[in-house]
Design a protein around this motif. Structure first.
Motif, PDB file in Angstrom:
ATOM      1  N   PRO A 134      23.024  30.227  65.601  1.00  0.00           N
ATOM      2  CA  PRO A 134      23.130  31.608  66.075  1.00  0.00           C
ATOM      3  C   PRO A 134      23.688  32.529  65.007  1.00  0.00           C
ATOM      4  O   PRO A 134      24.402  32.086  64.111  1.00  0.00           O
ATOM      5  CB  PRO A 134      24.079  31.511  67.262  1.00  0.00           C
ATOM      6  CG  PRO A 134      24.577  30.133  67.316  1.00  0.00           C
ATOM      7  CD  PRO A 134      23.835  29.295  66.325  1.00  0.00           C
ATOM      8  N   LEU A 138      26.078  34.358  64.933  1.00  0.00           N
ATOM      9  CA  LEU A 138      27.534  34.326  64.857  1.00  0.00           C
ATOM     10  C   LEU A 138      28.019  33.441  63.714  1.00  0.00           C
ATOM     11  O   LEU A 138      29.062  33.681  63.145  1.00  0.00           O
ATOM     12  CB  LEU A 138      28.113  33.795  66.169  1.00  0.00           C
ATOM     13  CG  LEU A 138      27.733  34.568  67.418  1.00  0.00           C
ATOM     14  CD1 LEU A 138      28.269  33.853  68.644  1.00  0.00           C
ATOM     15  CD2 LEU A 138      28.268  35.966  67.348  1.00  0.00           C
ATOM     16  N   GLU A 139      27.248  32.425  63.395  1.00  0.00           N
ATOM     17  CA  GLU A 139      27.648  31.518  62.334  1.00  0.00           C
ATOM     18  C   GLU A 139      27.180  31.984  60.962  1.00  0.00           C
ATOM     19  O   GLU A 139      27.533  31.405  59.970  1.00  0.00           O
ATOM     20  CB  GLU A 139      27.107  30.120  62.623  1.00  0.00           C
ATOM     21  CG  GLU A 139      27.714  29.513  63.875  1.00  0.00           C
ATOM     22  CD  GLU A 139      27.141  28.150  64.183  1.00  0.00           C
ATOM     23  OE1 GLU A 139      26.388  27.610  63.362  1.00  0.00           O
ATOM     24  OE2 GLU A 139      27.451  27.636  65.252  1.00  0.00           O
ATOM     25  N   ALA A 141      30.341  39.762  64.555  1.00  0.00           N
ATOM     26  CA  ALA A 141      30.203  38.386  65.034  1.00  0.00           C
ATOM     27  C   ALA A 141      31.477  37.892  65.702  1.00  0.00           C
ATOM     28  O   ALA A 141      31.415  37.224  66.738  1.00  0.00           O
ATOM     29  CB  ALA A 141      29.820  37.461  63.883  1.00  0.00           C
ATOM     30  N   ALA A 166      31.645  36.840  69.622  1.00  0.00           N
ATOM     31  CA  ALA A 166      32.061  35.479  69.960  1.00  0.00           C
ATOM     32  C   ALA A 166      33.247  35.504  70.918  1.00  0.00           C
ATOM     33  O   ALA A 166      33.276  34.762  71.908  1.00  0.00           O
ATOM     34  CB  ALA A 166      32.402  34.704  68.693  1.00  0.00           C
ATOM     35  N   ARG A 223      18.122  31.877  73.018  1.00  0.00           N
ATOM     36  CA  ARG A 223      19.065  32.364  72.013  1.00  0.00           C
ATOM     37  C   ARG A 223      20.472  32.507  72.587  1.00  0.00           C
ATOM     38  O   ARG A 223      21.455  32.163  71.936  1.00  0.00           O
ATOM     39  CB  ARG A 223      18.577  33.681  71.417  1.00  0.00           C
ATOM     40  CG  ARG A 223      17.348  33.497  70.540  1.00  0.00           C
ATOM     41  CD  ARG A 223      16.791  34.830  70.053  1.00  0.00           C
ATOM     42  NE  ARG A 223      15.581  34.622  69.304  1.00  0.00           N
ATOM     43  CZ  ARG A 223      15.543  34.359  67.996  1.00  0.00           C
ATOM     44  NH1 ARG A 223      16.655  34.290  67.313  1.00  0.00           N
ATOM     45  NH2 ARG A 223      14.393  34.177  67.387  1.00  0.00           N
ATOM     46  N   ARG A 246      23.862  30.310  71.462  1.00  0.00           N
ATOM     47  CA  ARG A 246      25.171  30.890  71.132  1.00  0.00           C
ATOM     48  C   ARG A 246      26.263  30.278  71.976  1.00  0.00           C
ATOM     49  O   ARG A 246      27.339  29.942  71.487  1.00  0.00           O
ATOM     50  CB  ARG A 246      25.165  32.395  71.346  1.00  0.00           C
ATOM     51  CG  ARG A 246      24.527  33.159  70.248  1.00  0.00           C
ATOM     52  CD  ARG A 246      24.756  34.634  70.431  1.00  0.00           C
ATOM     53  NE  ARG A 246      24.284  35.343  69.271  1.00  0.00           N
ATOM     54  CZ  ARG A 246      24.391  36.635  69.113  1.00  0.00           C
ATOM     55  NH1 ARG A 246      24.955  37.370  70.047  1.00  0.00           N
ATOM     56  NH2 ARG A 246      23.946  37.219  68.022  1.00  0.00           N
ATOM     57  N   LEU A 289      29.502  28.166  70.699  1.00  0.00           N
ATOM     58  CA  LEU A 289      30.833  28.743  70.859  1.00  0.00           C
ATOM     59  C   LEU A 289      31.722  27.998  71.848  1.00  0.00           C
ATOM     60  O   LEU A 289      32.916  27.848  71.624  1.00  0.00           O
ATOM     61  CB  LEU A 289      30.726  30.203  71.322  1.00  0.00           C
ATOM     62  CG  LEU A 289      30.147  31.176  70.328  1.00  0.00           C
ATOM     63  CD1 LEU A 289      29.896  32.518  71.008  1.00  0.00           C
ATOM     64  CD2 LEU A 289      31.098  31.346  69.152  1.00  0.00           C
TER      65      LEU A 289
END
Length: 90
Positions: free
Chosen positions: A10, A12-13, A19, A23, A73, A77, A81
């Protein structure tokens, strides 16, 4: 991996803007029973757990597949997380 692959890590990484805030917001949402119910409802509306193919209707199949991609998606995530909270959702 490409941007179209639902199995990509995702964003976020990958260090995209906001991000950390996104998260944290997802973790907070998933930490609440009502938040998990809300996410479960969204994943259901995305058709994540149903076939997207509609025989003889390629436009509807494509629409359903796009909606399903959003769900995939979001699920990716959530699993990245807070996999423990995702498991508690069902």
């Amino acid at each position: 991996m490409t941007d179209d692959d639902p199995f990509d890590p995702p964003p976020l990484e990958r260090g995209e803007p906001n991000a950390v805030r996104i998260a944290a917001a997802l973790r907070r949402l998933m930490s609440l029973p009502d938040g998990r119910a809300f996410i479960w409802d969204i994943l259901g509306q995305c058709g994540l757990y149903h076939a997207s193919f509609v025989p003889g209707e390629p436009d509807r199949s494509a629409f359903n597949e796009g909606r399903r991609d959003v769900g995939l998606r979001l699920m990716a995530r959530l699993l990245a997380l807070c996999p423990d909270l995702y498991a508690r959702m069902a």
